[in-house]
Design an enzyme around this catalytic site. Structure first.
Site, short mmCIF file in Angstrom:
data_model
loop_
_atom_site.label_atom_id
_atom_site.label_comp_id
_atom_site.label_asym_id
_atom_site.label_seq_id
_atom_site.Cartn_x
_atom_site.Cartn_y
_atom_site.Cartn_z
N GLN A 1 -6.79 -1.84 2.84
CA GLN A 1 -6.17 -1.48 4.13
C GLN A 1 -6.94 -0.37 4.84
O GLN A 1 -7.26 0.66 4.23
CB GLN A 1 -4.72 -1.04 3.94
CG GLN A 1 -4.03 -0.95 5.29
CD GLN A 1 -2.67 -0.33 5.23
OE1 GLN A 1 -2.53 0.86 4.93
NE2 GLN A 1 -1.64 -1.10 5.51
N ASN B 1 8.88 -7.02 3.88
CA ASN B 1 8.73 -5.74 3.18
C ASN B 1 9.89 -4.80 3.56
O ASN B 1 10.37 -4.82 4.67
CB ASN B 1 7.38 -5.11 3.54
CG ASN B 1 7.23 -3.68 3.05
OD1 ASN B 1 7.04 -2.77 3.84
ND2 ASN B 1 7.33 -3.47 1.75
N GLY B 2 10.26 -3.97 2.58
CA GLY B 2 11.27 -2.95 2.81
C GLY B 2 12.46 -3.11 1.88
O GLY B 2 13.17 -4.12 1.96
N ASP B 3 12.62 -2.14 0.98
CA ASP B 3 13.79 -2.07 0.08
C ASP B 3 13.93 -3.29 -0.83
O ASP B 3 15.04 -3.64 -1.22
CB ASP B 3 15.10 -1.90 0.87
CG ASP B 3 15.10 -0.63 1.71
OD1 ASP B 3 14.22 0.22 1.51
OD2 ASP B 3 15.99 -0.49 2.57
N CYS C 1 2.07 2.84 10.16
CA CYS C 1 2.25 4.19 9.59
C CYS C 1 2.83 5.14 10.65
O CYS C 1 2.23 5.33 11.70
CB CYS C 1 0.91 4.73 9.07
SG CYS C 1 1.09 6.38 8.38
N PRO D 1 0.85 -1.20 0.00
CA PRO D 1 0.00 0.00 0.00
C PRO D 1 0.88 1.25 0.00
O PRO D 1 1.81 1.35 0.80
CB PRO D 1 -0.76 -0.12 1.33
CG PRO D 1 0.09 -0.98 2.21
CD PRO D 1 0.87 -1.89 1.31
N LYS E 1 -0.32 -5.05 8.97
CA LYS E 1 0.98 -4.64 8.39
C LYS E 1 1.67 -3.79 9.45
O LYS E 1 1.09 -2.81 9.94
CB LYS E 1 0.76 -3.85 7.11
CG LYS E 1 2.06 -3.39 6.45
CD LYS E 1 1.80 -2.89 5.05
CE LYS E 1 3.05 -2.35 4.39
NZ LYS E 1 3.49 -1.07 4.94
N GLY F 1 7.07 -1.98 -2.53
CA GLY F 1 6.44 -0.67 -2.55
C GLY F 1 7.11 0.26 -3.55
O GLY F 1 6.79 0.26 -4.75
N ARG F 2 8.10 1.03 -3.07
CA ARG F 2 8.67 2.09 -3.90
C ARG F 2 9.35 1.59 -5.16
O ARG F 2 9.49 2.37 -6.11
CB ARG F 2 9.62 2.93 -3.04
CG ARG F 2 8.86 3.77 -2.02
CD ARG F 2 9.76 4.32 -0.97
NE ARG F 2 10.34 3.24 -0.17
CZ ARG F 2 11.27 3.40 0.75
NH1 ARG F 2 11.76 4.59 0.97
NH2 ARG F 2 11.73 2.38 1.44
C1 LIG Z 1 4.52 7.49 -0.26
C2 LIG Z 1 4.30 6.30 0.64
C3 LIG Z 1 3.02 5.98 1.04
C4 LIG Z 1 2.80 4.89 1.88
N1 LIG Z 1 1.53 4.56 2.24
C5 LIG Z 1 1.30 3.49 3.03
C6 LIG Z 1 -0.02 3.09 3.37
O1 LIG Z 1 -1.02 3.69 2.95
N2 LIG Z 1 -0.16 2.01 4.19
C7 LIG Z 1 0.92 1.30 4.68
O2 LIG Z 1 0.75 0.33 5.41
N3 LIG Z 1 2.17 1.64 4.33
C8 LIG Z 1 2.38 2.69 3.51
N4 LIG Z 1 3.65 3.00 3.15
C9 LIG Z 1 4.75 2.08 3.52
C10 LIG Z 1 4.97 1.06 2.39
O3 LIG Z 1 3.86 0.23 2.21
C11 LIG Z 1 6.21 0.18 2.68
O4 LIG Z 1 6.01 -0.46 3.91
C12 LIG Z 1 7.50 0.98 2.73
O5 LIG Z 1 7.57 1.93 1.69
C13 LIG Z 1 8.72 0.05 2.63
O6 LIG Z 1 8.66 -0.74 1.47
P1 LIG Z 1 9.45 -0.35 0.11
O7 LIG Z 1 10.89 -0.12 0.48
O8 LIG Z 1 9.24 -1.52 -0.80
O9 LIG Z 1 8.83 0.92 -0.39
C14 LIG Z 1 3.89 4.11 2.34
C15 LIG Z 1 5.19 4.45 1.95
C16 LIG Z 1 5.40 5.53 1.10
C17 LIG Z 1 6.80 5.86 0.68
#
Ligand SMILES: Cc1cc2nc3c(=O)[nH]c(=O)nc-3n(C[C@H](O)[C@H](O)[C@H](O)COP(=O)(O)O)c2cc1C
Length: 305
Positions: A67, A194-196, A97, A12, A137, A217-218
């Site tokens: 979510q 999750n993460g990076d 969050c 998300p 999460k 995610g990103r």
């Molecule tokens: C712009 C942005 C918005 C996000 N929105 C949510 C969200 O709505 N709900 C949630 O559980 N995590 C949210 N996250 C966290 C991501 O889901 C994820 O846990 C985090 O970015 C690490 O994963 P990644 O490195 O693959 O991005 C958000 C992160 C970013 C950067």
């Protein structure tokens, strides 16, 4: 790589993984699991008209979790029921969050890592309210000296949750430093890492650590095809411009041009990142309000016929 495509998750991302973005991701990766942006239980239950996603229908979205965030167990249960009725395949509860508006002022999101009793009440109320699975999460913990995510997983399991997604940072870290997931301990629930996670070797790394799935995610920013590449259901696109135009179509269909065009600018910036003349291109994009003008400049930049 994980055996089943549904062990790969689209994370998300508030303001990003909206219905238009998910529709695009789905075309490249038909069988992955996806999680919607977080939705406030208050906004959903009160049916706030200015929040368009309160009225999304998920029937045609494949394996999708919706979510929710909030601190009131009863309202969270009501919200879960609304989303089940709208076609969600499972409910995900945000317990990670770190944004002050959510974690400190609303006592939701990451705050629930501090209050496992309330976290348990919320999970139980959601489970009582729906017939579909409920997940959470979360992160490693509140800060470096309170990394008690394993306790929260046990609470979730005792309440009847189905699985947990774990971001390998603490609340205090926000998004800084690296995500560091430990070897998966012996726990009563499947844990999605999750993460990076940005490429196949990152996926293999978390699989070797014992995790049950990988959530990205990103890595998807400007690359909605990434999960499809991981699953082998698509190849690198020949012409990104055609994908950008399709994404724009979906955004305008959903939000209308007036709201959609300004929202779309960040996506164009990610799609064009690292390309020749992209800085100049972004300056131009940021001034355009007219749909046809926007289409033309996208076509020119990516040489779409
Ligand atoms: C712009 C942005 C918005 C996000 N929105 C949510 C969200 O709505 N709900 C949630 O559980 N995590 C949210 N996250 C966290 C991501 O889901 C994820 O846990 C985090 O970015 C690490 O994963 P990644 O490195 O693959 O991005 C958000 C992160 C970013 C950067």
């Amino acid at each position: 790589m994980f055996k089943n495509h549904n062990q790969i998750f689209a994370a998300p991302l508030a303001g990003i993984t909206d219905k238009p973005f998910r529709k695009l991701v789905r075309q490249f990766a038909p069988d992955v699991s996806m999680v919607t942006e977080m939705i406030s239980c208050h906004s959903l239950v009160e049916g706030h008209k200015n929040c368009i996603r309160n009225f999304d229908n998920y029937e045609d979205e494949g394996n999708i979790g919706t979510q929710i965030f909030g601190a009131d167990p009863f309202l969270m249960g009501q919200a879960a029921k609304i989303l089940q009725d709208a076609g969600a395949k499972w409910i995900d509860i945000n317990m990670g969050c770190p944004v002050p508006k959510v974690a400190t002022r609303a006592g939701a999101g990451a705050f629930l890592m501090k209050d496992h009793k309330l976290a348990g009440q919320i999970i139980s109320e959601c489970i009582k309210s729906v017939q579909i699975p409920v997940s959470i999460k979360t992160r490693l913990g509140w800060d470096e000296s309170h990394k008690d995510w394993e306790d929260l997983v046990r609470v979730a399991a005792d309440c009847g949750a189905s699985f947990v997604s774990l971001h390998g940072r603490t609340r205090a870290q926000g998004y800084s430093g690296n995500s560091r997931l430990p070897q998966k301990p012996n726990l009563p629930l499947p844990i999605i890492a999750n993460g990076d996670i940005k490429n196949i070797s990152d996926i293999e790394h978390v699989q070797n650590l014992g995790y049950d799935g990988a959530m990205i995610g990103r890595g998807m920013l400007g690359k909605p095809w990434l999960l499809g590449l991981f699953c082998g259901t698509c190849t690198e696109p020949d012409n990104i411009g055609e994908i950008v135009l399709k994404h724009l179509d979906y955004v305008i269909d959903y939000y209308g041009a007036k709201v959609g065009i300004p929202m779309f600018r960040k996506h164009v910036a990610w799609y064009s990142s690292g390309m020749k003349n992209s800085a100049q291109f972004r300056i131009q994009i940021n001034q355009i309000l007219d749909e046809q003008e926007l289409r033309k400049i996208i076509k020119d930049f990516w040489s779409v016929c």
